[in-house]
Design a protein around this motif. Structure first.
Motif, PDB file in Angstrom:
ATOM      1  N   HIS A 269       0.848  -1.209   0.000  1.00 36.83           N
ATOM      2  CA  HIS A 269       0.000   0.000   0.000  1.00 36.83           C
ATOM      3  C   HIS A 269       0.880   1.254   0.000  1.00 36.83           C
ATOM      4  O   HIS A 269       1.757   1.404   0.850  1.00 36.83           O
ATOM      5  CB  HIS A 269      -0.946   0.011   1.193  1.00 36.83           C
ATOM      6  CG  HIS A 269      -2.098   0.936   0.976  1.00 36.83           C
ATOM      7  ND1 HIS A 269      -1.968   2.304   1.032  1.00 36.83           N
ATOM      8  CD2 HIS A 269      -3.398   0.689   0.653  1.00 36.83           C
ATOM      9  CE1 HIS A 269      -3.125   2.864   0.769  1.00 36.83           C
ATOM     10  NE2 HIS A 269      -4.010   1.903   0.537  1.00 36.83           N
ATOM     11  N   PRO A 270       0.648   2.182  -0.923  1.00 37.21           N
ATOM     12  CA  PRO A 270       1.519   3.356  -1.043  1.00 37.21           C
ATOM     13  C   PRO A 270       1.441   4.336   0.135  1.00 37.21           C
ATOM     14  O   PRO A 270       2.338   5.167   0.294  1.00 37.21           O
ATOM     15  CB  PRO A 270       1.045   4.026  -2.340  1.00 37.21           C
ATOM     16  CG  PRO A 270      -0.359   3.545  -2.526  1.00 37.21           C
ATOM     17  CD  PRO A 270      -0.405   2.167  -1.947  1.00 37.21           C
ATOM     18  N   LYS A 271       0.430   4.260   0.959  1.00 40.44           N
ATOM     19  CA  LYS A 271       0.319   5.188   2.087  1.00 40.44           C
ATOM     20  C   LYS A 271       0.996   4.685   3.353  1.00 40.44           C
ATOM     21  O   LYS A 271       1.085   5.420   4.334  1.00 40.44           O
ATOM     22  CB  LYS A 271      -1.150   5.495   2.372  1.00 40.44           C
ATOM     23  CG  LYS A 271      -1.801   6.299   1.265  1.00 40.44           C
ATOM     24  CD  LYS A 271      -3.197   6.701   1.625  1.00 40.44           C
ATOM     25  CE  LYS A 271      -3.804   7.529   0.500  1.00 40.44           C
ATOM     26  NZ  LYS A 271      -5.187   7.916   0.809  1.00 40.44           N
ATOM     27  N   VAL A 272       1.499   3.462   3.334  1.00 42.52           N
ATOM     28  CA  VAL A 272       2.122   2.869   4.519  1.00 42.52           C
ATOM     29  C   VAL A 272       3.637   3.025   4.436  1.00 42.52           C
ATOM     30  O   VAL A 272       4.274   2.533   3.507  1.00 42.52           O
ATOM     31  CB  VAL A 272       1.736   1.378   4.658  1.00 42.52           C
ATOM     32  CG1 VAL A 272       2.451   0.741   5.844  1.00 42.52           C
ATOM     33  CG2 VAL A 272       0.229   1.233   4.790  1.00 42.52           C
TER      34      VAL A 272
ATOM     35  N   PHE B 130      -7.870   1.234  13.748  1.00 41.19           N
ATOM     36  CA  PHE B 130      -9.163   0.627  13.453  1.00 41.19           C
ATOM     37  C   PHE B 130      -9.091  -0.885  13.602  1.00 41.19           C
ATOM     38  O   PHE B 130      -8.007  -1.462  13.712  1.00 41.19           O
ATOM     39  CB  PHE B 130      -9.616   1.008  12.047  1.00 41.19           C
ATOM     40  CG  PHE B 130      -8.637   0.638  10.955  1.00 41.19           C
ATOM     41  CD1 PHE B 130      -8.782  -0.536  10.234  1.00 41.19           C
ATOM     42  CD2 PHE B 130      -7.565   1.472  10.654  1.00 41.19           C
ATOM     43  CE1 PHE B 130      -7.893  -0.876   9.237  1.00 41.19           C
ATOM     44  CE2 PHE B 130      -6.666   1.149   9.652  1.00 41.19           C
ATOM     45  CZ  PHE B 130      -6.831  -0.031   8.947  1.00 41.19           C
ATOM     46  N   VAL B 131     -10.258  -1.493  13.577  1.00 38.82           N
ATOM     47  CA  VAL B 131     -10.393  -2.949  13.591  1.00 38.82           C
ATOM     48  C   VAL B 131     -10.598  -3.403  12.154  1.00 38.82           C
ATOM     49  O   VAL B 131     -11.421  -2.834  11.425  1.00 38.82           O
ATOM     50  CB  VAL B 131     -11.582  -3.395  14.467  1.00 38.82           C
ATOM     51  CG1 VAL B 131     -11.766  -4.905  14.405  1.00 38.82           C
ATOM     52  CG2 VAL B 131     -11.391  -2.923  15.905  1.00 38.82           C
ATOM     53  N   ALA B 132      -9.835  -4.410  11.750  1.00 39.29           N
ATOM     54  CA  ALA B 132      -9.959  -4.954  10.398  1.00 39.29           C
ATOM     55  C   ALA B 132     -10.262  -6.442  10.472  1.00 39.29           C
ATOM     56  O   ALA B 132      -9.617  -7.177  11.217  1.00 39.29           O
ATOM     57  CB  ALA B 132      -8.679  -4.719   9.607  1.00 39.29           C
TER      58      ALA B 132
ATOM     59  N   PHE C 280      -8.054  -1.572   3.085  1.00 35.36           N
ATOM     60  CA  PHE C 280      -8.035  -0.683   1.930  1.00 35.36           C
ATOM     61  C   PHE C 280      -9.127   0.384   2.026  1.00 35.36           C
ATOM     62  O   PHE C 280      -8.909   1.529   1.637  1.00 35.36           O
ATOM     63  CB  PHE C 280      -8.156  -1.466   0.624  1.00 35.36           C
ATOM     64  CG  PHE C 280      -6.837  -2.064   0.186  1.00 35.36           C
ATOM     65  CD1 PHE C 280      -5.833  -1.260  -0.289  1.00 35.36           C
ATOM     66  CD2 PHE C 280      -6.631  -3.424   0.282  1.00 35.36           C
ATOM     67  CE1 PHE C 280      -4.613  -1.800  -0.684  1.00 35.36           C
ATOM     68  CE2 PHE C 280      -5.406  -3.977  -0.112  1.00 35.36           C
ATOM     69  CZ  PHE C 280      -4.403  -3.160  -0.579  1.00 35.36           C
ATOM     70  N   ALA C 281     -10.278   0.036   2.572  1.00 35.57           N
ATOM     71  CA  ALA C 281     -11.358   1.023   2.728  1.00 35.57           C
ATOM     72  C   ALA C 281     -10.916   2.177   3.610  1.00 35.57           C
ATOM     73  O   ALA C 281     -11.196   3.340   3.306  1.00 35.57           O
ATOM     74  CB  ALA C 281     -12.614   0.358   3.301  1.00 35.57           C
ATOM     75  N   VAL C 282     -10.221   1.880   4.704  1.00 36.73           N
ATOM     76  CA  VAL C 282      -9.765   2.946   5.606  1.00 36.73           C
ATOM     77  C   VAL C 282      -8.594   3.710   4.985  1.00 36.73           C
ATOM     78  O   VAL C 282      -8.614   4.944   4.941  1.00 36.73           O
ATOM     79  CB  VAL C 282      -9.360   2.377   6.985  1.00 36.73           C
ATOM     80  CG1 VAL C 282      -8.692   3.432   7.837  1.00 36.73           C
ATOM     81  CG2 VAL C 282     -10.584   1.803   7.691  1.00 36.73           C
ATOM     82  N   LEU C 283      -7.582   2.992   4.524  1.00 34.49           N
ATOM     83  CA  LEU C 283      -6.377   3.676   4.016  1.00 34.49           C
ATOM     84  C   LEU C 283      -6.654   4.472   2.752  1.00 34.49           C
ATOM     85  O   LEU C 283      -6.070   5.542   2.553  1.00 34.49           O
ATOM     86  CB  LEU C 283      -5.270   2.668   3.769  1.00 34.49           C
ATOM     87  CG  LEU C 283      -4.712   1.977   5.019  1.00 34.49           C
ATOM     88  CD1 LEU C 283      -3.602   1.007   4.633  1.00 34.49           C
ATOM     89  CD2 LEU C 283      -4.224   2.984   6.046  1.00 34.49           C
TER      90      LEU C 283
END
Length: 107
Positions: A17-20, A92-94, A101-104
């Motif tokens: 994931h590019p935001k991590v 969050f809880v995943a 992916f929905a949150v990030l």
């Protein structure tokens, strides 16, 4: 799926994931150390600690409590999510990769 299977899938997704920026798997609990009367319990981690901690590329704290689809969130875990999000962490809880992916993707 088991919680371990969900955790493995989420870890693979976070790697791409590019935001991590980075993440680590956290363990918490206790184990018995020593033998005989010298035996004692050693605790590690803290109550409510998410399964995964890390940082987003924009500097925000990342915390993910991983649960299987039917898993229950403890009071300590819910309290940590609430406290960390209050101070702008992305916590969050995943229960699936889709949850991550929905949150990030909306961060």
């Amino acid at each position: 799926p088991t919680e371990a299977a969900v955790l493995d899938a989420i870890r693979r997704a976070l790697k791409i994931h590019p935001k991590v920026a980075w993440f680590e798997r956290m363990n918490s609990g206790a184990y018995a150390a020593g033998e005989g009367k010298a035996r004692r319990f050693v605790r590690f981690g803290f109550a409510g600690c998410p399964d995964i901690i890390g940082q987003l590329v924009d500097g925000r704290f990342l915390g993910i409590e991983v649960k299987r689809p039917s898993g229950r969130v403890s009071e300590a875990q819910a309290a940590f999510v609430e406290r960390a999000t209050k101070y702008h962490g992305v916590v969050f809880v995943a229960r699936s990769v889709s949850d991550v992916f929905a949150v990030l993707d909306r961060c």
